[in-house]
Design a protein around this motif. Structure first.
Motif, mmCIF file in Angstrom:
data_model
loop_
_atom_site.group_PDB
_atom_site.id
_atom_site.type_symbol
_atom_site.label_atom_id
_atom_site.label_comp_id
_atom_site.label_asym_id
_atom_site.label_seq_id
_atom_site.Cartn_x
_atom_site.Cartn_y
_atom_site.Cartn_z
ATOM 1 N N PRO A 61 0.798 -1.229 0.000
ATOM 2 C CA PRO A 61 0.000 0.000 0.000
ATOM 3 C C PRO A 61 0.828 1.276 0.000
ATOM 4 C CG PRO A 61 0.185 -0.779 2.229
ATOM 5 C CD PRO A 61 0.961 -1.752 1.373
ATOM 6 N N ASN A 62 2.133 1.136 -0.214
ATOM 7 C CA ASN A 62 2.999 2.310 -0.217
ATOM 8 C C ASN A 62 2.831 3.104 -1.503
ATOM 9 O OD1 ASN A 62 3.973 1.385 2.208
ATOM 10 N ND2 ASN A 62 5.921 0.651 1.372
ATOM 11 N N LEU A 63 3.016 4.388 -1.388
ATOM 12 C CA LEU A 63 3.176 5.254 -2.551
ATOM 13 C C LEU A 63 4.630 5.688 -2.670
ATOM 14 C CD1 LEU A 63 -0.093 7.324 -2.204
ATOM 15 C CD2 LEU A 63 0.565 6.057 -4.249
ATOM 16 N N VAL A 64 5.262 5.906 -1.530
ATOM 17 C CA VAL A 64 6.700 6.179 -1.485
ATOM 18 C C VAL A 64 7.280 5.281 -0.402
ATOM 19 C CG1 VAL A 64 8.508 7.887 -1.158
ATOM 20 C CG2 VAL A 64 6.323 8.590 -2.151
ATOM 21 N N THR A 65 8.159 4.374 -0.804
ATOM 22 C CA THR A 65 8.757 3.437 0.140
ATOM 23 C C THR A 65 10.059 4.009 0.697
ATOM 24 O OG1 THR A 65 7.820 1.567 -1.069
ATOM 25 C CG2 THR A 65 9.644 1.097 0.426
ATOM 26 N N SER A 66 10.210 3.928 2.008
ATOM 27 C CA SER A 66 11.438 4.399 2.638
ATOM 28 C C SER A 66 12.526 3.341 2.515
ATOM 29 C CB SER A 66 11.182 4.716 4.112
ATOM 30 O OG SER A 66 12.394 5.015 4.772
ATOM 31 N N SER A 67 13.718 3.784 2.195
ATOM 32 C CA SER A 67 14.849 2.863 2.120
ATOM 33 C C SER A 67 15.481 2.632 3.487
ATOM 34 C CB SER A 67 15.916 3.428 1.173
ATOM 35 O OG SER A 67 16.371 4.700 1.624
ATOM 36 N N GLN A 68 14.992 3.349 4.504
ATOM 37 C CA GLN A 68 15.593 3.263 5.828
ATOM 38 C C GLN A 68 14.769 2.432 6.801
ATOM 39 O OE1 GLN A 68 15.674 7.554 6.267
ATOM 40 N NE2 GLN A 68 17.897 7.593 5.980
ATOM 41 N N ALA A 69 13.455 2.649 6.831
ATOM 42 C CA ALA A 69 12.603 1.895 7.757
ATOM 43 C C ALA A 69 11.187 1.881 7.209
ATOM 44 C CB ALA A 69 12.617 2.524 9.146
ATOM 45 N N ASP A 70 10.533 0.723 7.288
ATOM 46 C CA ASP A 70 9.187 0.608 6.747
ATOM 47 C C ASP A 70 8.213 1.582 7.393
ATOM 48 O OD1 ASP A 70 10.018 -1.340 5.061
ATOM 49 O OD2 ASP A 70 9.402 -3.003 6.337
ATOM 50 N N GLY A 71 8.427 1.892 8.661
ATOM 51 C CA GLY A 71 7.505 2.774 9.362
ATOM 52 C C GLY A 71 7.489 4.186 8.826
ATOM 53 N N HIS A 72 8.508 4.555 8.051
ATOM 54 C CA HIS A 72 8.596 5.907 7.514
ATOM 55 C C HIS A 72 7.981 6.012 6.116
ATOM 56 C CE1 HIS A 72 12.394 6.484 10.230
ATOM 57 N NE2 HIS A 72 11.278 6.389 10.923
ATOM 58 N N SER A 73 7.559 4.922 5.558
ATOM 59 C CA SER A 73 6.994 4.940 4.208
ATOM 60 C C SER A 73 5.662 5.686 4.182
ATOM 61 C CB SER A 73 6.795 3.511 3.699
ATOM 62 O OG SER A 73 8.025 2.827 3.608
ATOM 63 N N LEU A 74 5.394 6.307 3.056
ATOM 64 C CA LEU A 74 4.127 7.006 2.864
ATOM 65 C C LEU A 74 3.163 6.051 2.162
ATOM 66 C CD1 LEU A 74 5.392 10.519 1.676
ATOM 67 C CD2 LEU A 74 4.657 9.825 3.962
ATOM 68 N N THR A 75 2.050 5.775 2.809
ATOM 69 C CA THR A 75 1.083 4.821 2.287
ATOM 70 C C THR A 75 -0.183 5.543 1.830
ATOM 71 O OG1 THR A 75 -0.120 4.414 4.350
ATOM 72 C CG2 THR A 75 1.946 3.209 4.015
ATOM 73 N N ILE A 76 -1.096 4.771 1.286
ATOM 74 C CA ILE A 76 -2.356 5.356 0.825
ATOM 75 C C ILE A 76 -3.251 5.764 1.989
ATOM 76 C CG2 ILE A 76 -2.296 4.074 -1.336
ATOM 77 C CD1 ILE A 76 -4.343 2.144 -0.145
ATOM 78 N N TYR A 77 -2.827 5.436 3.213
ATOM 79 C CA TYR A 77 -3.617 5.789 4.393
ATOM 80 C C TYR A 77 -2.983 6.927 5.193
ATOM 81 C CZ TYR A 77 -6.157 1.545 3.285
ATOM 82 O OH TYR A 77 -6.899 0.595 2.635
ATOM 83 N N ASN A 78 -1.683 6.838 5.463
ATOM 84 C CA ASN A 78 -1.087 7.885 6.303
ATOM 85 C C ASN A 78 -0.727 9.143 5.527
ATOM 86 O OD1 ASN A 78 1.360 7.391 4.961
ATOM 87 N ND2 ASN A 78 2.216 6.180 6.632
ATOM 88 N N ALA A 79 -0.852 9.118 4.190
ATOM 89 C CA ALA A 79 -0.516 10.298 3.393
ATOM 90 C C ALA A 79 -1.716 10.823 2.604
ATOM 91 C CB ALA A 79 0.625 9.967 2.429
ATOM 92 N N ALA A 80 -2.918 10.343 2.939
ATOM 93 C CA ALA A 80 -4.106 10.686 2.151
ATOM 94 C C ALA A 80 -4.815 11.917 2.700
ATOM 95 C CB ALA A 80 -5.074 9.509 2.127
#
Length: 343
Positions: free
Chosen positions: A282-301
């Motif tokens: 569900p990521n739109l932008v995946t973090s190369s450092q930690a999964d928790g920092h990735s921008l998903t369709i839920y936390n970035a909407a």
């Protein structure tokens, strides 16, 4: 399906539509230096002359939809890929200027200068679009707030996977060359068309080799490449469909059914866009450092109300975009005929 997933799918449709429609424009631009004289170059230019600017509407719509539906993604992507996007913007402007300015003077040097501008801008835009997709798959450095925390080479040549984005860029370039050659065959006739047939085969062969190499590299270096296939087994149907579409291209070219080859080429592009979407979800932008920092369709909407209003607007507006596109292509169907007002 919730509104977040709906807009993820709509963004995929817009991106796929742009890749299919402007993809053959870029391919025609990269093939244009192979024309032998000024008349052939004019035919090549006029094969996309009435439609190239309309095809870019899909990119503009994609950017606007991302801004409204996933504003944090829009902000992060445009900051992280700022230099690359400026180069893409330069390439798109140069392509438009090359098309419009070429015919303003009859000087050989003048026209050749803009011919090479048309070629270089098409090549640069195709390569950068592919590199951007490749870097999104391997991930970019994001801080805990999801803000880009790197430099230009972190998105172009990431330290963990320096060759993968470049390989995706080369694959995208070859795919657009193949797509453009098939389209150009449909729009030309005579000796030029016969030479374009050879361009189709060379384009397909290059694409096939890069497709195999990029697939192997993705499976070996990108952990997310197959992760979602465990959760969505139906995604294998997209893989099978893409392979069948790739196999159908040489069959239809050999049989002289070039229209079907073009549709197969378009289907390949759509399938590859879909596979990228499946790998990221569900990521739109995946973090190369930690999964928790990735921008998903839920936390970035945006809010649910905003997504709902936009869905209504899209339901009303998309039919007009599709109708406009269909009318334009129907109006300018057939072989290229040079006239007084042609490029």
């Amino acid at each position: 399906m919730d509104l977040n997933v709906l807009w993820y799918l709509l963004l995929g449709v817009l991106l796929g539509g742009y890749a299919v429609l402007d993809g053959f424009d870029f391919g025609v631009g990269m093939l244009s230096p192979l024309a032998q004289d000024d008349r052939e170059r004019r035919i090549v230019l006029n094969s996309i002359g009435p439609i190239w600017d309309g095809n870019e509407v899909w990119l503009v719509t994609f950017g606007g939809a991302m801004f409204a539906a996933f504003p944090e993604v829009y902000a992060t992507v445009f900051s992280g890929y700022y230099a690359a996007f400026m180069l893409v913007l330069f390439a798109l402007i140069l392509r438009a200027v090359s098309l419009e300015f070429r015919g303003k003077m009859t000087s050989h040097l003048w026209r050749r200068f803009w011919d090479w501008g048309f070629f270089a801008s098409s090549l640069l835009a195709s390569l950068l679009f592919g590199v951007a997709v490749g870097s999104l798959l391997v991930g970019i450095p994001l801080d805990p707030q999801g803000i880009f925390a790197g430099g230009f080479f972190d998105v172009v040549l990431p330290a963990a996977h320096p060759f993968f984005p470049l390989m995706v860029g080369l694959l995208t370039t070859a795919m657009f060359v193949m797509h453009g050659a098939i389209y150009l065959y449909l729009k030309t006739e005579g000796d030029l068309q016969q030479r374009v047939k050879g361009w189709m085969w060379h384009g397909f062969g290059t694409f096939l080799v890069l497709y195999i190499l990029t697939t192997i590299l993705a499976l070996a270096t990108v952990p997310r490449a197959l992760a979602n296939f465990q959760h969505f087994p139906w995604a294998w149907a997209v893989v099978v469909l893409s392979v069948l579409a790739i196999g159908n291209i040489p069959r239809t070219i050999f049989a002289g059914k070039t229209g079907q080859a073009f549709l197969s080429s378009a289907l390949v592009i759509f399938c590859l866009v879909a596979l990228v979407g499946i790998a990221l979800f569900p990521n739109l932008v995946t973090s190369s450092q930690a999964d928790g920092h990735s921008l998903t369709i839920y936390n970035a909407a945006s809010s649910a109300k905003t997504l709902g209003i936009m869905a209504l607007i899209a339901a009303l507006g998309m039919p007009f975009v599709l109708a406009y596109t269909g009318v334009i292509y129907w109006t300018f169907r057939g072989k290229v005929q040079l006239g007084d007002h042609s490029y």
